[in-house]
Scaffold this motif. Structure first.
Motif, mmCIF file in Angstrom:
data_model
loop_
_atom_site.group_PDB
_atom_site.id
_atom_site.type_symbol
_atom_site.label_atom_id
_atom_site.label_comp_id
_atom_site.label_asym_id
_atom_site.label_seq_id
_atom_site.Cartn_x
_atom_site.Cartn_y
_atom_site.Cartn_z
ATOM 1 N N ILE A 19 0.843 -1.202 0.000
ATOM 2 C CA ILE A 19 0.000 0.000 0.000
ATOM 3 C C ILE A 19 0.877 1.250 0.000
ATOM 4 N N LEU A 20 1.939 1.228 0.794
ATOM 5 C CA LEU A 20 2.851 2.375 0.858
ATOM 6 C C LEU A 20 3.554 2.607 -0.475
ATOM 7 N N ALA A 26 1.703 6.650 -6.924
ATOM 8 C CA ALA A 26 0.611 7.555 -7.303
ATOM 9 C C ALA A 26 1.015 9.017 -7.100
ATOM 10 N N GLU A 27 2.260 9.216 -6.639
ATOM 11 C CA GLU A 27 2.815 10.553 -6.423
ATOM 12 C C GLU A 27 1.956 11.394 -5.489
ATOM 13 N N GLN A 28 1.469 10.744 -4.427
ATOM 14 C CA GLN A 28 0.654 11.443 -3.445
ATOM 15 C C GLN A 28 1.465 11.875 -2.224
ATOM 16 N N VAL A 29 2.766 11.582 -2.244
ATOM 17 C CA VAL A 29 3.635 11.927 -1.116
ATOM 18 C C VAL A 29 4.978 12.429 -1.654
ATOM 19 N N PRO A 30 5.702 13.226 -0.852
ATOM 20 C CA PRO A 30 7.030 13.686 -1.285
ATOM 21 C C PRO A 30 7.957 12.490 -1.504
ATOM 22 N N SER A 33 11.461 11.820 0.945
ATOM 23 C CA SER A 33 11.217 11.370 2.319
ATOM 24 C C SER A 33 10.485 10.029 2.335
ATOM 25 N N HIS A 34 9.655 9.785 1.333
ATOM 26 C CA HIS A 34 8.934 8.518 1.246
ATOM 27 C C HIS A 34 9.917 7.370 1.003
ATOM 28 N N ALA A 35 10.893 7.597 0.148
ATOM 29 C CA ALA A 35 11.899 6.565 -0.132
ATOM 30 C C ALA A 35 12.695 6.236 1.134
ATOM 31 N N LEU A 36 13.049 7.254 1.891
ATOM 32 C CA LEU A 36 13.775 7.022 3.147
ATOM 33 C C LEU A 36 12.904 6.266 4.147
ATOM 34 N N PHE A 37 11.619 6.612 4.175
ATOM 35 C CA PHE A 37 10.705 5.911 5.071
ATOM 36 C C PHE A 37 10.608 4.438 4.691
ATOM 37 N N LEU A 38 10.514 4.152 3.404
ATOM 38 C CA LEU A 38 10.434 2.761 2.950
ATOM 39 C C LEU A 38 11.708 1.991 3.292
ATOM 40 N N VAL A 66 3.243 5.875 9.958
ATOM 41 C CA VAL A 66 2.353 5.605 8.820
ATOM 42 C C VAL A 66 1.050 6.369 9.016
ATOM 43 N N ILE A 67 0.500 6.288 10.200
ATOM 44 C CA ILE A 67 -0.788 6.937 10.464
ATOM 45 C C ILE A 67 -0.648 8.461 10.446
ATOM 46 N N GLN A 68 0.450 8.967 10.989
ATOM 47 C CA GLN A 68 0.637 10.417 11.045
ATOM 48 C C GLN A 68 1.071 11.011 9.707
ATOM 49 N N ARG A 69 1.953 10.321 8.982
ATOM 50 C CA ARG A 69 2.466 10.840 7.707
ATOM 51 C C ARG A 69 1.500 10.628 6.556
ATOM 52 N N TYR A 70 0.746 9.532 6.631
ATOM 53 C CA TYR A 70 -0.131 9.150 5.515
ATOM 54 C C TYR A 70 -1.563 8.945 6.021
ATOM 55 N N PRO A 71 -2.190 10.005 6.508
ATOM 56 C CA PRO A 71 -3.544 9.832 7.074
ATOM 57 C C PRO A 71 -4.558 9.297 6.068
ATOM 58 N N GLN A 72 -4.282 9.486 4.779
ATOM 59 C CA GLN A 72 -5.207 9.007 3.753
ATOM 60 C C GLN A 72 -5.277 7.480 3.698
ATOM 61 N N ILE A 73 -4.295 6.786 4.289
ATOM 62 C CA ILE A 73 -4.343 5.315 4.304
ATOM 63 C C ILE A 73 -4.442 4.757 5.724
ATOM 64 N N ALA A 74 -4.629 5.618 6.708
ATOM 65 C CA ALA A 74 -4.678 5.160 8.106
ATOM 66 C C ALA A 74 -5.723 4.057 8.300
ATOM 67 N N HIS A 75 -6.839 4.165 7.607
ATOM 68 C CA HIS A 75 -7.897 3.165 7.745
ATOM 69 C C HIS A 75 -7.504 1.814 7.147
ATOM 70 N N LEU A 76 -6.429 1.787 6.364
ATOM 71 C CA LEU A 76 -5.976 0.544 5.745
ATOM 72 C C LEU A 76 -4.913 -0.183 6.568
ATOM 73 N N VAL A 77 -4.441 0.447 7.637
ATOM 74 C CA VAL A 77 -3.434 -0.184 8.497
ATOM 75 C C VAL A 77 -4.113 -1.330 9.254
ATOM 76 N N PRO A 78 -3.631 -2.556 9.062
ATOM 77 C CA PRO A 78 -4.252 -3.694 9.762
ATOM 78 C C PRO A 78 -4.195 -3.519 11.275
ATOM 79 N N ARG A 79 -5.335 -3.698 11.900
ATOM 80 C CA ARG A 79 -5.456 -3.508 13.349
ATOM 81 C C ARG A 79 -4.571 -4.493 14.111
ATOM 82 N N ASP A 80 -4.370 -5.686 13.538
ATOM 83 C CA ASP A 80 -3.501 -6.670 14.186
ATOM 84 C C ASP A 80 -2.086 -6.123 14.360
#
Length: 136
Positions: A19-20, A26-30, A33-38, A66-80
């Motif tokens: 997902i990340l 999709a070029e929705q993040v810088p 910094s995204h590459a460093l995060f990955l 993930v939740i703070q930097r990419y709030p648009q996918i926070a709902h996709l983070v598995p709760r487990d």
């Protein structure tokens, strides 16, 4: 930690990584910094199987990011994953969800003590159904 549990967590981490990656494509993040995060995320994927205990803080940090930097996918983070890494990750779970996971852990430990098989996903579904029925 049981191998099946670690395999489950690793599969969820790989799913979230996909997902990340898609988010970056999709070029929705810088990009930089995204590459460093990955890179840090991949470090967790390498370290977790080798040393699950020592990887806890890195996992907590990365999932919170993930939740703070990419709030648009926070709902996709598995709760487990939030439950597994715990700590600050639990701030992103509502009380009723924490109650469900607490009951699930109690069932898992009871099964382990009695040398009984335990299917995390099946038990989670059963508990979720019983909780939703008790609300109605």
């Amino acid at each position: 930690m049981a191998d099946a549990n670690l395999d489950h967590i690793m599969n969820l981490l790989l799913h979230l990584r996909g997902i990340l990656v898609a988010l970056g494509e999709a070029e929705q993040v810088p990009e930089e910094s995204h590459a460093l995060f990955l890179e840090r995320y991949d470090e967790l994927l390498t370290l977790l199987p080798a040393d699950p205990i020592e990887s806890q803080y890195l996992g907590q940090d990365l999932l919170c990011q993930v939740i703070q930097r990419y709030p648009q996918i926070a709902h996709l983070v598995p709760r487990d994953l939030l439950w597994f890494f715990a700590g600050d990750c639990l701030h992103f779970m509502p009380d009723d969800e924490i109650d469900l996971y607490t009951a699930l852990e109690e069932r898992r430990f009871e099964a382990m003590e009695n040398d009984e098989p335990f299917d995390w996903n099946q038990e989670k579904q059963l508990l979720a159904m019983s909780q939703s029925e008790s609300k109605h």
